[in-house]
Structures are given as C-alpha cells and as structure tokens.
Design a protein around this motif. Structure first.
Motif, PDB file in Angstrom:
ATOM      1  N   ILE A   1       0.804  -1.213   0.000  1.00 14.25           N
ATOM      2  CA  ILE A   1       0.000   0.000   0.000  1.00 14.25           C
ATOM      3  C   ILE A   1       0.846   1.277   0.000  1.00 14.25           C
ATOM      4  O   ILE A   1       0.408   2.321  -0.497  1.00 14.25           O
ATOM      5  CB  ILE A   1      -0.965   0.000   1.214  1.00 14.25           C
ATOM      6  N   THR A   2       2.075   1.206   0.535  1.00 20.19           N
ATOM      7  CA  THR A   2       2.889   2.422   0.647  1.00 20.19           C
ATOM      8  C   THR A   2       3.174   3.083  -0.702  1.00 20.19           C
ATOM      9  O   THR A   2       2.917   4.278  -0.874  1.00 20.19           O
ATOM     10  CB  THR A   2       4.212   2.133   1.384  1.00 20.19           C
ATOM     11  N   PRO A   3       3.716   2.351  -1.697  1.00 22.23           N
ATOM     12  CA  PRO A   3       3.942   3.005  -2.983  1.00 22.23           C
ATOM     13  C   PRO A   3       2.647   3.468  -3.638  1.00 22.23           C
ATOM     14  O   PRO A   3       2.629   4.494  -4.337  1.00 22.23           O
ATOM     15  CB  PRO A   3       4.643   1.930  -3.819  1.00 22.23           C
ATOM     16  N   ALA A   4       1.556   2.742  -3.412  1.00 20.45           N
ATOM     17  CA  ALA A   4       0.268   3.146  -3.976  1.00 20.45           C
ATOM     18  C   ALA A   4      -0.181   4.480  -3.393  1.00 20.45           C
ATOM     19  O   ALA A   4      -0.611   5.384  -4.123  1.00 20.45           O
ATOM     20  CB  ALA A   4      -0.774   2.069  -3.715  1.00 20.45           C
ATOM     21  N   VAL A   5      -0.070   4.625  -2.082  1.00 12.86           N
ATOM     22  CA  VAL A   5      -0.493   5.873  -1.421  1.00 12.86           C
ATOM     23  C   VAL A   5       0.375   7.048  -1.874  1.00 12.86           C
ATOM     24  O   VAL A   5      -0.130   8.142  -2.158  1.00 12.86           O
ATOM     25  CB  VAL A   5      -0.429   5.717   0.109  1.00 12.86           C
ATOM     26  N   ILE A   6       1.674   6.840  -1.950  1.00 13.39           N
ATOM     27  CA  ILE A   6       2.577   7.923  -2.361  1.00 13.39           C
ATOM     28  C   ILE A   6       2.252   8.370  -3.788  1.00 13.39           C
ATOM     29  O   ILE A   6       2.133   9.575  -4.068  1.00 13.39           O
ATOM     30  CB  ILE A   6       4.043   7.476  -2.254  1.00 13.39           C
ATOM     31  N   ALA A   7       2.094   7.419  -4.694  1.00 13.21           N
ATOM     32  CA  ALA A   7       1.837   7.762  -6.091  1.00 13.21           C
ATOM     33  C   ALA A   7       0.480   8.449  -6.256  1.00 13.21           C
ATOM     34  O   ALA A   7       0.369   9.473  -6.943  1.00 13.21           O
ATOM     35  CB  ALA A   7       1.896   6.503  -6.956  1.00 13.21           C
ATOM     36  N   ILE A   8      -0.539   7.921  -5.625  1.00  9.53           N
ATOM     37  CA  ILE A   8      -1.877   8.490  -5.776  1.00  9.53           C
ATOM     38  C   ILE A   8      -1.947   9.880  -5.149  1.00  9.53           C
ATOM     39  O   ILE A   8      -2.552  10.804  -5.700  1.00  9.53           O
ATOM     40  CB  ILE A   8      -2.935   7.551  -5.167  1.00  9.53           C
ATOM     41  N   THR A   9      -1.325  10.051  -3.990  1.00 11.00           N
ATOM     42  CA  THR A   9      -1.308  11.372  -3.354  1.00 11.00           C
ATOM     43  C   THR A   9      -0.570  12.387  -4.220  1.00 11.00           C
ATOM     44  O   THR A   9      -0.996  13.545  -4.355  1.00 11.00           O
ATOM     45  CB  THR A   9      -0.639  11.280  -1.972  1.00 11.00           C
ATOM     46  N   PHE A  10       0.530  11.960  -4.826  1.00 13.55           N
ATOM     47  CA  PHE A  10       1.291  12.844  -5.721  1.00 13.55           C
ATOM     48  C   PHE A  10       0.413  13.341  -6.867  1.00 13.55           C
ATOM     49  O   PHE A  10       0.311  14.551  -7.122  1.00 13.55           O
ATOM     50  CB  PHE A  10       2.504  12.097  -6.259  1.00 13.55           C
ATOM     51  N   TYR A  11      -0.250  12.419  -7.540  1.00 14.56           N
ATOM     52  CA  TYR A  11      -1.096  12.814  -8.667  1.00 14.56           C
ATOM     53  C   TYR A  11      -2.324  13.601  -8.204  1.00 14.56           C
ATOM     54  O   TYR A  11      -2.785  14.509  -8.904  1.00 14.56           O
ATOM     55  CB  TYR A  11      -1.524  11.588  -9.464  1.00 14.56           C
ATOM     56  N   ALA A  12      -2.863  13.251  -7.033  1.00 15.15           N
ATOM     57  CA  ALA A  12      -4.037  13.955  -6.525  1.00 15.15           C
ATOM     58  C   ALA A  12      -3.729  15.419  -6.222  1.00 15.15           C
ATOM     59  O   ALA A  12      -4.591  16.298  -6.383  1.00 15.15           O
ATOM     60  CB  ALA A  12      -4.553  13.258  -5.262  1.00 15.15           C
ATOM     61  N   ALA A  13      -2.516  15.695  -5.784  1.00 15.08           N
ATOM     62  CA  ALA A  13      -2.161  17.062  -5.394  1.00 15.08           C
ATOM     63  C   ALA A  13      -1.995  18.006  -6.579  1.00 15.08           C
ATOM     64  O   ALA A  13      -2.217  19.217  -6.452  1.00 15.08           O
ATOM     65  CB  ALA A  13      -0.873  17.045  -4.566  1.00 15.08           C
ATOM     66  N   LEU A  14      -1.646  17.485  -7.745  1.00 15.60           N
ATOM     67  CA  LEU A  14      -1.254  18.355  -8.862  1.00 15.60           C
ATOM     68  C   LEU A  14      -2.384  19.237  -9.390  1.00 15.60           C
ATOM     69  O   LEU A  14      -2.202  20.466  -9.501  1.00 15.60           O
ATOM     70  CB  LEU A  14      -0.653  17.500  -9.983  1.00 15.60           C
ATOM     71  N   PRO A  15      -3.569  18.704  -9.726  1.00 15.11           N
ATOM     72  CA  PRO A  15      -4.640  19.594 -10.180  1.00 15.11           C
ATOM     73  C   PRO A  15      -5.096  20.568  -9.104  1.00 15.11           C
ATOM     74  O   PRO A  15      -5.449  21.723  -9.402  1.00 15.11           O
ATOM     75  CB  PRO A  15      -5.773  18.630 -10.566  1.00 15.11           C
ATOM     76  N   VAL A  16      -5.095  20.118  -7.857  1.00 16.32           N
ATOM     77  CA  VAL A  16      -5.516  20.987  -6.757  1.00 16.32           C
ATOM     78  C   VAL A  16      -4.523  22.134  -6.574  1.00 16.32           C
ATOM     79  O   VAL A  16      -4.913  23.286  -6.337  1.00 16.32           O
ATOM     80  CB  VAL A  16      -5.670  20.188  -5.449  1.00 16.32           C
ATOM     81  N   LEU A  17      -3.236  21.822  -6.688  1.00 16.80           N
ATOM     82  CA  LEU A  17      -2.207  22.861  -6.563  1.00 16.80           C
ATOM     83  C   LEU A  17      -2.404  23.943  -7.614  1.00 16.80           C
ATOM     84  O   LEU A  17      -2.393  25.135  -7.298  1.00 16.80           O
ATOM     85  CB  LEU A  17      -0.819  22.228  -6.699  1.00 16.80           C
ATOM     86  N   ARG A  18      -2.589  23.535  -8.851  1.00 13.05           N
ATOM     87  CA  ARG A  18      -2.764  24.507  -9.930  1.00 13.05           C
ATOM     88  C   ARG A  18      -4.003  25.367  -9.704  1.00 13.05           C
ATOM     89  O   ARG A  18      -3.946  26.594  -9.830  1.00 13.05           O
ATOM     90  CB  ARG A  18      -2.860  23.778 -11.275  1.00 13.05           C
ATOM     91  N   ASN A  19      -5.106  24.734  -9.348  1.00 13.00           N
ATOM     92  CA  ASN A  19      -6.341  25.493  -9.139  1.00 13.00           C
ATOM     93  C   ASN A  19      -6.271  26.369  -7.900  1.00 13.00           C
ATOM     94  O   ASN A  19      -6.823  27.481  -7.887  1.00 13.00           O
ATOM     95  CB  ASN A  19      -7.529  24.534  -9.031  1.00 13.00           C
ATOM     96  N   ALA A  20      -5.622  25.890  -6.854  1.00 12.96           N
ATOM     97  CA  ALA A  20      -5.507  26.681  -5.632  1.00 12.96           C
ATOM     98  C   ALA A  20      -4.685  27.945  -5.882  1.00 12.96           C
ATOM     99  O   ALA A  20      -5.033  29.036  -5.406  1.00 12.96           O
ATOM    100  CB  ALA A  20      -4.882  25.856  -4.513  1.00 12.96           C
ATOM    101  N   VAL A  21      -3.599  27.812  -6.630  1.00 14.45           N
ATOM    102  CA  VAL A  21      -2.778  28.980  -6.956  1.00 14.45           C
ATOM    103  C   VAL A  21      -3.582  29.965  -7.791  1.00 14.45           C
ATOM    104  O   VAL A  21      -3.583  31.186  -7.519  1.00 14.45           O
ATOM    105  CB  VAL A  21      -1.500  28.544  -7.708  1.00 14.45           C
ATOM    106  N   VAL A  22      -4.283  29.466  -8.797  1.00 14.99           N
ATOM    107  CA  VAL A  22      -5.093  30.340  -9.653  1.00 14.99           C
ATOM    108  C   VAL A  22      -6.211  30.994  -8.852  1.00 14.99           C
ATOM    109  O   VAL A  22      -6.471  32.199  -8.988  1.00 14.99           O
ATOM    110  CB  VAL A  22      -5.683  29.531 -10.830  1.00 14.99           C
ATOM    111  N   GLY A  23      -6.879  30.218  -8.004  1.00 17.45           N
ATOM    112  CA  GLY A  23      -7.981  30.761  -7.225  1.00 17.45           C
ATOM    113  C   GLY A  23      -7.541  31.828  -6.243  1.00 17.45           C
ATOM    114  O   GLY A  23      -8.171  32.890  -6.140  1.00 17.45           O
ATOM    115  N   LEU A  24      -6.459  31.579  -5.520  1.00 19.80           N
ATOM    116  CA  LEU A  24      -5.981  32.557  -4.543  1.00 19.80           C
ATOM    117  C   LEU A  24      -5.445  33.811  -5.228  1.00 19.80           C
ATOM    118  O   LEU A  24      -5.679  34.937  -4.769  1.00 19.80           O
ATOM    119  CB  LEU A  24      -4.902  31.926  -3.664  1.00 19.80           C
TER     120      LEU A  24
END
Length: 213
Positions: A78-101
């Motif tokens: 589960i460890t590599p799965a969690v790291i990889a999924i969290t990495f990909y999950a953060a990317l769209p949110v990061l872009r939108n959060a920067v644009v929104g703020l």
C-alpha cells in the motif's frame, strides 16, 4: 457476467470499499498539501510560475513508471500506492488553488486588512472562501483522475478494484477473464460518478451563497 458479479458480490463490495477509501484519503491528503503549498507561493509570481510548472510536468509522468520507481525503496504493497496516488491527486488541486488565490480581488483583501484583520484571518475569512469554488473544481478533477490511477496501483499489489482488471488481463481468453476486467472497469466508473456527485453536493453546502454560480 451477471452470474459472475452475483457470485463475487462480497469480494467486489470489499474491494470497492478499499478503492474508495484509498482514493478519498489520498485526495484529502493531496489537497491539504497542495493548498498549503499554494498559500506559500501565490503572492510571489516566480514561485507561482514554478508551482504551475511543477504541476504541469508532474502530470506528464506515467503512473506505471512512478509506481515502478517506488518499488525499489518501498517494495510491494500500500505504501507506494499511497505515495503515487497522493502525488497525482495534489497536482490539479495545486494549480487550481494557486489560480484561485491569485484571482481574489485585491481590493477585497485590502479592505479586510483595513478593518484590522490579520494576514492569517484575511486568508481564512476572505481569500480561501472566495477561492474555494476554483479549488473544489481542482479536487473534482483530481478525484476523477486518481480513480483510474488507483486501479493501476494494483500493479504494486495496492488495494482496490484494479485487482479485477489485472487479473482479467493476465489471463485473456481464459474463463471469466473478460468478466473480471469489465467488472473492475465498470465498478470504477460508477464509483467515480458517485464521488463526483458527492463533491457537487459538498460544493453546494460549502460555497458562500454570495459567490455561487
């Protein structure tokens, strides 16, 4: 196929729960990390560009490749799965959060500061609520994207419905191979639709009435 599903309904339900749990937890963790990073960089144009560039480049990394790289230090599970999924999950949110703020009307921020609000209070009471619809849109995109990536995580023996897909693909032409693959795929699509509807509801409940579209 119906008989296949009925005979394995308990296993399907359990792996569906695992899949949703993995995705939801990783999206929550990724979103918290992404918003925290966005808060740190959105006032600086250079840092904002770097964050947007990182988000764009990160999305080009093949999930199979990243999972393969993570096998060396973390092994299967589960460890590599969690790291990889969290990495990909953060990317769209990061872009939108920067644009929104960055898109919050600066006059509103200055007005808040003018009535005595601290920078932190202004961020929490003015900027984040106004940026929330854009951030939530990023969370919705992220959730849909990582639903599929969570299936690929079965490659490293991660939990979830990807096991049905890989099991079916590994024995194509054999008994129930197609049923296994279709069961995992259809279940993931249905779960993705349900999660998206729930996020729409969350948006309706959490977006300030004055800025609802």
């Amino acid at each position: 196929m119906w008989d296949y599903v009925v005979e394995r309904r308990g296993l399907i339900a359990f792996q569906a729960f695992q899949h949703v749990s993995l995705v939801v937890q990783c999206v929550l963790l990724g979103s918290l990390l992404a918003v925290a990073l966005a808060v740190l960089v959105y006032r600086n144009p250079t840092a904002t560009s770097a964050a947007n560039g990182f988000s764009a480049v990160g999305l080009t990394v093949p999930s199979f490749a990243l999972l393969g790289i993570l096998l060396a230090p973390f092994g299967f599970g589960i460890t590599p799965a969690v790291i990889a999924i969290t990495f990909y999950a953060a990317l769209p949110v990061l872009r939108n959060a920067v644009v929104g703020l960055a898109g919050v009307d600066r006059s509103l921020v200055e007005s808040a500061r003018g009535i005595g609000m601290s920078r932190v209070r202004t961020l929490l009471r003015v900027e984040l609520p106004l940026a929330w619809p854009v951030i939530l849109a990023g969370i919705r995109v992220s959730t849909q994207m990582v639903m599929g990536i969570a299936a690929i995580a079965a490659y490293v023996l991660g939990p979830g419905l990807g096991g049905f897909i890989f099991s079916g693909l590994s024995r194509l032409g054999g008994a129930n191979a197609l049923n296994s693959t279709l069961t995992g795929t259809i279940a993931i699509v249905l779960l993705a639709l349900v999660l998206d509807l729930l996020l729409v509801l969350v948006g309706r409940l959490t977006t300030p009435r004055g800025i609802r579209v």
